[in-house]
Scaffold this active site. Structure first.
Site, PDB file in Angstrom:
ATOM      1  N   ASP A 185       3.854  -8.162  -9.815  1.00 43.54           N
ATOM      2  CA  ASP A 185       5.268  -8.457 -10.037  1.00 43.54           C
ATOM      3  C   ASP A 185       5.775  -9.547  -9.096  1.00 43.54           C
ATOM      4  OD1 ASP A 185       5.071  -6.930  -7.739  1.00 43.54           O
ATOM      5  OD2 ASP A 185       6.143  -5.210  -8.536  1.00 43.54           O
TER       6      ASP A 185
ATOM      7  N   ASN B 241      10.916   6.470  -5.962  1.00 45.28           N
ATOM      8  CA  ASN B 241      11.359   7.056  -7.238  1.00 45.28           C
ATOM      9  C   ASN B 241      10.227   7.114  -8.265  1.00 45.28           C
ATOM     10  OD1 ASN B 241      11.038   4.413  -7.961  1.00 45.28           O
ATOM     11  ND2 ASN B 241      13.146   4.052  -8.610  1.00 45.28           N
TER      12      ASN B 241
ATOM     13  N   HIS C 293       8.213   4.574  -9.107  1.00 46.89           N
ATOM     14  CA  HIS C 293       7.908   3.343  -9.847  1.00 46.89           C
ATOM     15  C   HIS C 293       6.534   2.790  -9.490  1.00 46.89           C
ATOM     16  CE1 HIS C 293      10.065   0.453  -6.788  1.00 46.89           C
ATOM     17  NE2 HIS C 293       8.771   0.404  -6.578  1.00 46.89           N
TER      18      HIS C 293
ATOM     19  N   GLU D 118      10.629   0.870 -13.393  1.00 51.01           N
ATOM     20  CA  GLU D 118      11.511   1.910 -12.854  1.00 51.01           C
ATOM     21  C   GLU D 118      11.539   3.130 -13.795  1.00 51.01           C
ATOM     22  OE1 GLU D 118      12.417   1.589  -9.950  1.00 51.01           O
ATOM     23  OE2 GLU D 118      13.301  -0.357  -9.456  1.00 51.01           O
TER      24      GLU D 118
HETATM   25  C1  GLP Z   1       7.872  -2.413  -4.224  1.00 51.86           C
HETATM   26  C2  GLP Z   1       6.806  -2.985  -5.195  1.00 51.86           C
HETATM   27  C3  GLP Z   1       5.810  -1.942  -5.602  1.00 51.86           C
HETATM   28  C4  GLP Z   1       5.471  -1.108  -4.384  1.00 51.86           C
HETATM   29  C5  GLP Z   1       6.666  -0.286  -3.973  1.00 51.86           C
HETATM   30  C6  GLP Z   1       6.485   0.489  -2.671  1.00 51.86           C
HETATM   31  O1  GLP Z   1       9.175  -2.593  -4.600  1.00 51.86           O
HETATM   32  N1  GLP Z   1       7.308  -3.633  -6.368  1.00 51.86           N
HETATM   33  O2  GLP Z   1       4.669  -2.561  -6.157  1.00 51.86           O
HETATM   34  O3  GLP Z   1       4.426  -0.220  -4.672  1.00 51.86           O
HETATM   35  O4  GLP Z   1       7.848  -1.016  -4.008  1.00 51.86           O
HETATM   36  O5  GLP Z   1       6.618  -0.307  -1.540  1.00 51.86           O
HETATM   37  P1  GLP Z   1       6.129   0.142  -0.109  1.00 51.86           P
HETATM   38  O6  GLP Z   1       4.657   0.116  -0.141  1.00 51.86           O
HETATM   39  O7  GLP Z   1       6.708  -0.885   0.827  1.00 51.86           O
HETATM   40  O8  GLP Z   1       6.665   1.505   0.127  1.00 51.86           O
END
Ligand code: GLP
Length: 240
Positions: A67, A135, A137, A142
């Protein structure tokens, strides 16, 4: 799902790196699906260390990121393009032409989504690395996203923007939209390796593993995939 629990983040990161290094050693031209967020940083550090010490080469590897934020130029320090350069790509021998990240900074986002979907169709991913949002995702898919979704423009949930606000100077600067691989694209990977660390991920991990698959927890779509490895530290696994 093959669930493996480790004492801490360091052990989890090492285990993830072992899986990736083995994949690249077995298939030099592997297609790797990569993720951003803080969770895979330990894995990327281990890959860099291994590349320096053991000379594992990424010369023939192609990478496909999940993404990108919409509206941030590639040069923005919080763009996922910059993140990947800093945390991994500039430290290993991956070829620039083999790096694929959807662009969130083009005039025609629809066209960019079509381009990325076609690219993924033509280049099946061998191993897809995933983190997970608090959440549930995956990528930026989402809660409420259909499991059949493909790469598209998505709106970020309010709690995702709050979670990610720590990387920006103010809440106003946190993008509201992103371009994300869809859940179906993710499920098309031959193998999926999901990493989660910390107590703030425990509820999402429980919903992903224990509850019936539902669009309320996008990561629960992984229950429908035959080859998923989940690497957790004890805190993330605490509600299983
Ligand atoms: C982000 C990314 C995800 C990631 C998630 C968790 O927003 N788009 O790919 O897995 O949130 O992030 P973190 O590893 O910093 O907790």
């Amino acid at each position: 799902m093959d669930i493996r629990v480790f004492k801490n983040y360091e052990e989890l990161s090492k285990a993830a790196a072992e899986l990736i290094v083995e994949q690249v050693k077995n298939k030099a031209n592997s297609n790797l699906g990569l993720a951003t967020g803080s969770t895979p940083v330990g894995l990327y550090n281990e890959l860099i260390k291994d590349h320096k010490e053991n000379k594992t080469s990424y010369k023939d590897v192609q990478t496909f990121n999940l993404d990108e934020y919409i509206g941030l130029p590639n040069t923005h320090d919080q763009s996922y393009y910059q993140f990947m350069q800093e945390k991994l790509f500039s430290h290993i021998d991956v070829e620039t032409n083999n790096i694929h990240i959807p662009s969130g900074n083009v005039e025609d986002i629809e066209k960019e989504c079509e381009r990325y979907n076609a690219l993924l169709k033509n280049n099946p991913i061998d191993v897809q690395i995933l983190g997970i949002g608090t959440n549930g995702h995956i990528g930026f898919n989402e809660p409420g996203t259909p499991f059949e979704s493909v790469t598209s423009k998505v709106e970020l949930a309010e709690n995702t923007r709050n979670d990610n606000a720590r990387f920006f100077d103010s809440m106003d600067e946190v993008p509201t939209h992103a371009i994300s691989m869809g859940i179906q694209n993710i499920l098309e990977a031959k193998q999926i390796v999901l990493l989660a660390s910390g107590a703030n991920k425990a509820d999402a991990i429980k919903a992903m593993v224990k509850d019936a698959a539902s669009i309320d927890c996008p990561a629960s779509a992984l229950q429908n995939h035959a080859n998923v490895i989940v690497l957790l530290d004890e805190a993330a696994a605490s509600k299983l």
